[in-house]
Design a protein around this motif. Structure first.
Motif, PDB file in Angstrom:
ATOM      1  N   MET A   1      45.722 -45.102 -38.397  1.00 16.76           N
ATOM      2  CA  MET A   1      45.697 -44.861 -40.205  1.00 16.76           C
ATOM      3  C   MET A   1      46.568 -45.990 -41.175  1.00 16.76           C
ATOM      4  O   MET A   1      47.561 -46.802 -40.072  1.00 16.76           O
TER       5      MET A   1
ATOM      6  N   TYR B   1      47.982 -49.519 -46.657  1.00 18.32           N
ATOM      7  CA  TYR B   1      48.118 -50.364 -47.922  1.00 18.32           C
ATOM      8  C   TYR B   1      48.833 -50.581 -48.581  1.00 18.32           C
ATOM      9  O   TYR B   1      50.146 -50.356 -48.420  1.00 18.32           O
TER      10      TYR B   1
ATOM     11  N   GLU C   1      42.732 -50.464 -55.486  1.00 23.66           N
ATOM     12  CA  GLU C   1      42.184 -49.941 -54.624  1.00 23.66           C
ATOM     13  C   GLU C   1      41.727 -48.128 -55.915  1.00 23.66           C
ATOM     14  O   GLU C   1      41.284 -47.650 -55.956  1.00 23.66           O
TER      15      GLU C   1
ATOM     16  N   THR D   1      49.411 -44.750 -47.666  1.00 21.38           N
ATOM     17  CA  THR D   1      48.980 -44.548 -46.849  1.00 21.38           C
ATOM     18  C   THR D   1      47.314 -44.242 -47.511  1.00 21.38           C
ATOM     19  O   THR D   1      47.442 -43.922 -49.043  1.00 21.38           O
ATOM     20  N   ASP D   2      46.491 -43.442 -47.407  1.00 20.14           N
ATOM     21  CA  ASP D   2      45.014 -43.088 -47.765  1.00 20.14           C
ATOM     22  C   ASP D   2      45.581 -41.845 -48.210  1.00 20.14           C
ATOM     23  O   ASP D   2      45.041 -41.363 -49.599  1.00 20.14           O
ATOM     24  N   ASP D   3      46.665 -41.453 -48.016  1.00 23.18           N
ATOM     25  CA  ASP D   3      47.129 -39.557 -48.917  1.00 23.18           C
ATOM     26  C   ASP D   3      47.762 -40.786 -49.933  1.00 23.18           C
ATOM     27  O   ASP D   3      47.860 -39.692 -50.875  1.00 23.18           O
TER      28      ASP D   3
ATOM     29  N   LEU E   1      46.409 -42.546 -51.874  1.00 20.72           N
ATOM     30  CA  LEU E   1      45.429 -43.044 -52.412  1.00 20.72           C
ATOM     31  C   LEU E   1      44.539 -42.322 -53.570  1.00 20.72           C
ATOM     32  O   LEU E   1      44.887 -42.211 -54.277  1.00 20.72           O
ATOM     33  N   LYS E   2      44.797 -41.053 -52.323  1.00 22.21           N
ATOM     34  CA  LYS E   2      44.182 -40.009 -52.573  1.00 22.21           C
ATOM     35  C   LYS E   2      45.522 -39.215 -54.189  1.00 22.21           C
ATOM     36  O   LYS E   2      44.765 -38.912 -54.921  1.00 22.21           O
TER      37      LYS E   2
END
Length: 132
Positions: A1, A4, A12, A43-45, A47-48
């Motif tokens: 994973m 960032y 982003e 993490t991407d979470d 960002l989401k």
């Protein structure tokens, strides 16, 4: 994973660094783990989640209301009905604001109509009404 940095996450997500830090302080975004050098690792979470916050704000939701929506998502017993109720409440709030703005618009239009747009300012009927 992938991870960032705070700068990468902000870029982003389309927010500034202070927004990310503010969301953390408010509890809207978890405090991320840090590298041995002290750098935050998002993490991407994350960002989401920021994108969710921004999209709900764009629809007129306050951060308190965003927090409620996020809590519903995390709650074990939350239902779509609960989310729908928040949307219905927001629609009613917006309709109330629209009605208030329409009323203000009418008063302003009436004021505009009362003024010929010529003559000295001390004889302006708009200012006379506003003085009352």
């Amino acid at each position: 994973m992938p991870f960032y940095t705070i700068g990468q996450l902000a870029r982003e997500a389309g927010v500034n660094l202070s927004s990310v830090r503010y969301y953390e302080r408010r509890g809207l975004l978890r405090k991320p783990p840090r590298t041995p050098g002290g750098h935050r690792q998002y993490t991407d979470d994350d960002l989401k989640r920021i994108r969710f916050i921004k999209s709900t704000q764009a629809l007129g939701f306050s951060l308190v209301e965003v927090e409620e929506l996020l809590s519903l998502r995390a709650a074990a017993g939350g239902t779509c009905k609960d989310v729908r109720q928040r949307i219905e409440d927001k629609i009613a709030d917006i309709e109330g604001k629209i009605a208030a703005l329409e009323s203000i618009k009418k008063v302003l239009q009436d004021l505009k109509t009362s003024c010929p747009g010529a003559g000295p300012v001390n004889g302006c009927p708009i200012l006379a009404v506003l003085d009352q």
